[in-house]
Motif scaffolding. Structure first.
Motif, mmCIF file in Angstrom:
data_model
loop_
_atom_site.group_PDB
_atom_site.id
_atom_site.type_symbol
_atom_site.label_atom_id
_atom_site.label_comp_id
_atom_site.label_asym_id
_atom_site.label_seq_id
_atom_site.Cartn_x
_atom_site.Cartn_y
_atom_site.Cartn_z
ATOM 1 N N LEU A 27 9.092 5.295 -4.842
ATOM 2 C CA LEU A 27 9.600 3.940 -5.074
ATOM 3 C C LEU A 27 10.768 4.041 -6.034
ATOM 4 C CD1 LEU A 27 8.995 0.970 -4.364
ATOM 5 C CD2 LEU A 27 7.625 0.847 -6.445
ATOM 6 N N ALA A 28 11.956 3.628 -5.580
ATOM 7 C CA ALA A 28 13.163 3.740 -6.404
ATOM 8 C C ALA A 28 14.007 2.490 -6.244
ATOM 9 C CB ALA A 28 13.965 4.981 -6.014
ATOM 10 N N THR A 29 14.321 1.861 -7.384
ATOM 11 C CA THR A 29 15.161 0.651 -7.426
ATOM 12 C C THR A 29 14.720 -0.384 -6.388
ATOM 13 O OG1 THR A 29 16.847 1.605 -5.937
ATOM 14 C CG2 THR A 29 17.151 1.911 -8.326
ATOM 15 N N GLY A 30 13.430 -0.566 -6.311
ATOM 16 C CA GLY A 30 12.888 -1.578 -5.427
ATOM 17 C C GLY A 30 12.798 -1.177 -3.968
ATOM 18 N N GLN A 52 0.402 24.183 -15.737
ATOM 19 C CA GLN A 52 -0.843 23.415 -15.741
ATOM 20 C C GLN A 52 -0.935 22.416 -16.897
ATOM 21 O OE1 GLN A 52 -3.168 23.755 -13.107
ATOM 22 N NE2 GLN A 52 -1.397 24.885 -12.307
ATOM 23 N N LEU A 53 -0.004 22.507 -17.848
ATOM 24 C CA LEU A 53 -0.039 21.589 -18.996
ATOM 25 C C LEU A 53 0.981 20.468 -18.886
ATOM 26 C CD1 LEU A 53 -0.447 24.043 -22.038
ATOM 27 C CD2 LEU A 53 -2.220 22.963 -20.623
ATOM 28 N N TYR A 54 2.139 20.773 -18.313
ATOM 29 C CA TYR A 54 3.223 19.793 -18.255
ATOM 30 C C TYR A 54 3.651 19.576 -16.813
ATOM 31 C CZ TYR A 54 3.457 20.589 -23.276
ATOM 32 O OH TYR A 54 3.148 20.682 -24.611
ATOM 33 N N PRO A 55 4.041 18.330 -16.482
ATOM 34 C CA PRO A 55 4.043 17.188 -17.394
ATOM 35 C C PRO A 55 2.627 16.709 -17.693
ATOM 36 C CG PRO A 55 4.533 16.452 -15.188
ATOM 37 C CD PRO A 55 4.464 17.948 -15.124
ATOM 38 N N ARG A 56 2.461 16.138 -18.889
ATOM 39 C CA ARG A 56 1.201 15.485 -19.213
ATOM 40 C C ARG A 56 1.253 14.044 -18.708
ATOM 41 N NH1 ARG A 56 0.928 18.804 -24.344
ATOM 42 N NH2 ARG A 56 -0.955 20.071 -24.067
ATOM 43 N N LEU A 57 0.085 13.442 -18.608
ATOM 44 C CA LEU A 57 -0.001 12.060 -18.152
ATOM 45 C C LEU A 57 0.117 11.122 -19.350
ATOM 46 C CD1 LEU A 57 -2.980 12.490 -15.667
ATOM 47 C CD2 LEU A 57 -0.556 12.984 -15.329
ATOM 48 N N GLN A 58 0.751 9.999 -19.143
ATOM 49 C CA GLN A 58 1.011 9.065 -20.238
ATOM 50 C C GLN A 58 -0.262 8.331 -20.635
ATOM 51 O OE1 GLN A 58 3.775 5.958 -19.269
ATOM 52 N NE2 GLN A 58 4.060 5.312 -21.373
ATOM 53 N N SER A 59 -0.628 8.458 -21.893
ATOM 54 C CA SER A 59 -1.827 7.778 -22.395
ATOM 55 C C SER A 59 -1.631 6.261 -22.356
ATOM 56 C CB SER A 59 -2.113 8.223 -23.837
ATOM 57 O OG SER A 59 -3.188 7.495 -24.379
ATOM 58 N N GLY A 60 -2.489 5.559 -21.629
ATOM 59 C CA GLY A 60 -2.403 4.109 -21.528
ATOM 60 C C GLY A 60 -1.313 3.611 -20.616
ATOM 61 N N GLY A 61 -0.560 4.522 -19.997
ATOM 62 C CA GLY A 61 0.523 4.114 -19.104
ATOM 63 C C GLY A 61 0.431 4.815 -17.771
ATOM 64 N N GLU A 62 1.410 4.555 -16.902
ATOM 65 C CA GLU A 62 1.364 5.106 -15.551
ATOM 66 C C GLU A 62 2.315 6.280 -15.363
ATOM 67 O OE1 GLU A 62 1.655 2.233 -12.461
ATOM 68 O OE2 GLU A 62 0.352 0.779 -13.434
ATOM 69 N N ASP A 109 0.829 -1.203 0.000
ATOM 70 C CA ASP A 109 0.000 0.000 0.000
ATOM 71 C C ASP A 109 0.868 1.259 0.000
ATOM 72 O OD1 ASP A 109 -2.485 -1.521 0.293
ATOM 73 O OD2 ASP A 109 -1.764 -1.941 2.310
ATOM 74 N N LEU A 110 1.949 1.241 0.777
ATOM 75 C CA LEU A 110 2.849 2.389 0.807
ATOM 76 C C LEU A 110 3.453 2.651 -0.561
ATOM 77 C CD1 LEU A 110 4.860 1.888 4.140
ATOM 78 C CD2 LEU A 110 2.631 2.947 3.807
ATOM 79 N N ALA A 111 3.778 1.567 -1.261
ATOM 80 C CA ALA A 111 4.475 1.685 -2.543
ATOM 81 C C ALA A 111 3.652 2.405 -3.599
ATOM 82 C CB ALA A 111 4.886 0.305 -3.051
ATOM 83 N N VAL A 112 2.333 2.376 -3.483
ATOM 84 C CA VAL A 112 1.482 3.003 -4.504
ATOM 85 C C VAL A 112 0.829 4.281 -3.979
ATOM 86 C CG1 VAL A 112 1.018 0.825 -5.664
ATOM 87 C CG2 VAL A 112 -0.516 1.583 -3.829
#
Length: 563
Positions: free
Chosen positions: A303-306, A549-559, A283-286
């Motif tokens: 979350l960095a390098t596990g 307010q425009l950047y960064p944009r969110l990745q379409s279909g990704g996280e 839960d913490l990781a997300v």
């Protein structure tokens, strides 16, 4: 004469047919009425003597018939040897000598109401809790060059993914034990946490962490509340920070010289390490940030390098390294929460407003459905009675959709590839749908709401933040635009929130909010029209007013994000 011969021939034929039919009627039919001959869990145990003692547990607790019915269960099955060792540990001569209530809780701890194969295991909790209510923790261990999967850090899986008619079985070499100590008792029992225990007692937090859960029953459904999560520090971690005793802790942090005072820095030092709710490492990781019991204070998570890092931020171009969470010393289940340990000492950090990207589909009830959540090509509809952080008027279910890649609906182009689907977003059906937000740091923000547009039969919606209406309405029939300069479009209160661009999605600026307190808030959507079709919502962005307010944009279909 010929007629008589023909008559005799006919009589003989009739007699043969009659005798044949009589024989068939008197013979029992051997018809297999089952389409699947795989036995269910209880019958599997009956057919395998090495599991007879767990079968006895099921029979004593009246679970044997229940576990032989249709369903999709996961059973962590201890062998007879494992149960014999358990009986020795608790001082019982036989299974029947264990108190019945203890036996019931033990049996329920070994059963999940969902089929979970080892391929779905992660280094941490299984998303679906046991029937007992506590979560199962899985991991990996290497002993003598042999790798194996561990369960609750004490047991190993000896044989896995045994398919039965109503689920799946994992054979384990040690009985799982119900966590019956509170957070306070569990921490006190660990000698490496003795100084942290002293701090708990000096600040009054020991008593708070020793409280049992509260049980509430509504319409036959029992809910437990009061779970907490504690981030502890070992004596070695304190020593590395130059703190060797409670006196040292008081000298460093107790600015009022009154640790019981909630405003005293030592009290805040402890309360900053106590988190609401049950929050395992998974839960913490997300979670981008964690609400704490220190008023208006949060802990950021990266979350960095596990590794899970707490409070790692860059301010004025300078990286402030985060505090690693010790995986080995974490995910310790207690009767009223979970304990983690950190690898360095830390104190409260003052935070500036930071962006929050709230994926509306990321709800606990959807997330625990591991076969559906963010699995392309899947969806699920759940009744509102199941949700803890979403409420609405009406009786329609709320649907989570993770569309297949390349879907003609274009829903897979949403951020993280999923959307919330609202059936009949109108008065009398789904109306006034309210979501509990992630933690938002106090400050001023612009609120952007993104949706998948439809040209007809979609609503006009007003947004409310903590019950206060935002000035701009959202028209779900307005599509995304790419032929107008993006800054001009932004000035008009619109933008494309995802990249690559698709006009199937649009984002509307609803207004500016002033968040007075750091914590979780409520955003509500009210339909102002009565359309008859489904509506789809993607993400709500809370961006500080001084942020692009425009950047960064969110990745379409990704996280991810696109600069």
């Amino acid at each position: 004469m010929k007629r008589y011969a023909a008559f005799l021939k006919l009589m003989r034929l009739t007699l043969v047919v009659f005798l044949t039919l009589a024989f068939l009627n008197c013979t029992s039919e051997k018809i297999n009425e089952r389409t699947d001959e795989t036995v269910n869990i209880t019958d599997f145990l009956r057919q395998n003597d090495e599991y007879s003692m767990f079968l006895e547990m099921l029979e004593l607790t009246n679970y044997s018939s229940f576990m032989n019915t249709y369903g999709t269960y996961t059973l962590f099955l201890p062998s007879n040897n494992a149960i014999k060792n358990y009986l020795t540990d608790v001082g019982a001569a036989a299974v029947k000598d264990v108190p019945l209530e203890d036996l019931k809780e033990l049996v329920k701890l070994h059963i999940l109401d969902q089929e979970v194969a080892t391929t779905a295991f992660t280094d941490g909790k299984i998303a679906t809790p046991s029937q007992q209510g506590q979560f199962i923790i899985t991991g990996a261990a290497n002993v003598g060059g042999i790798s194996s999967i561990t369960v609750n850090k004490t047991s190993r899986i000896m044989s896995s993914n045994v398919k039965v008619g109503n689920g799946i079985i994992h054979i384990i070499d040690k009985v799982l034990r119900v966590a019956d100590k509170t957070l306070a008792q569990t921490i006190e029992a660990d000698q490496s946490l003795s100084l942290f225990t002293e701090a708990l007692k000096a600040t009054g937090w020991y008593d708070k962490l020793n409280m049992p859960l509260t049980s509430t029953t509504v319409e036959g459904k029992t809910t437990l509340s009061g779970h907490l999560t504690v981030l502890t520090e070992t004596n070695e971690v304190f020593k590395a920070a130059g703190i060797n005793s409670l006196a040292d802790l008081k000298a460093k942090y107790s600015h009022l010289n009154d640790p019981l005072n909630p405003e005293d820095s030592l009290n805040l030092f402890v309360s900053y390490r106590v988190l609401p709710k049950l929050q395992y490492l998974a839960d913490l990781a997300v979670s981008p940030s964690l609400e704490t019991k220190a008023p208006l204070e949060v802990i950021s998570v990266k979350l960095a390098t596990g590794k899970i890092l707490l409070n790692e931020e860059t301010f004025n171009g300078v990286l402030e390294k985060g505090i690693p969470v010790n995986r080995t010393g974490s995910d310790v289940t207690t009767s009223n929460g979970v304990v983690h340990t950190v690898e360095q000492n830390f104190f409260i950090k003052k935070r500036n407003p930071a962006p929050v990207y709230f994926d509306l589909g990321d709800q606990p009830e959807f997330r625990k459905l591991s076969a559906v959540f963010r699995k392309p090509g899947n969806y699920v509809s759940l009744a509102k009675s199941l949700f803890t952080e979403v409420t609405w008027d009406g009786v329609d279910a709320l649907t989570y959709v993770c569309a297949a890649k390349g879907s003609s609906s274009y829903q897979d182009r949403a951020w993280k590839g999923d959307v919330i689907e609202i059936f009949r977003f109108r008065n009398g059906n789904t109306q006034n749908i309210a979501f509990k937000t992630p933690v938002i740091i106090k400050g001023k923000y612009k609120v952007w709401v993104s949706y998948r547009w439809k040209s007809a039969k979609n609503p006009t919606v007003r947004a409310y933040f903590d019950g206060v209406a935002l000035p701009r309405l959202i028209n779900f029939q307005e599509q995304g635009v790419n032929n107008i300069d993006e800054r001009v479009l932004e000035s008009q209160g619109y933008k494309s929130h995802i990249s690559p661009f698709t006009n199937r999605f649009n984002s509307r600026l609803c207004g500016v909010i002033d968040v007075q307190t750091t914590g979780r808030h409520t955003i509500t959507f009210e339909s102002l029209s009565n359309p008859g079709d489904t509506a789809w919502m993607d993400v709500v962005e809370f961006r500080p007013i001084n942020m692009d307010q425009l950047y960064p944009r969110l990745q379409s279909g990704g996280e991810g994000f696109v600069e």
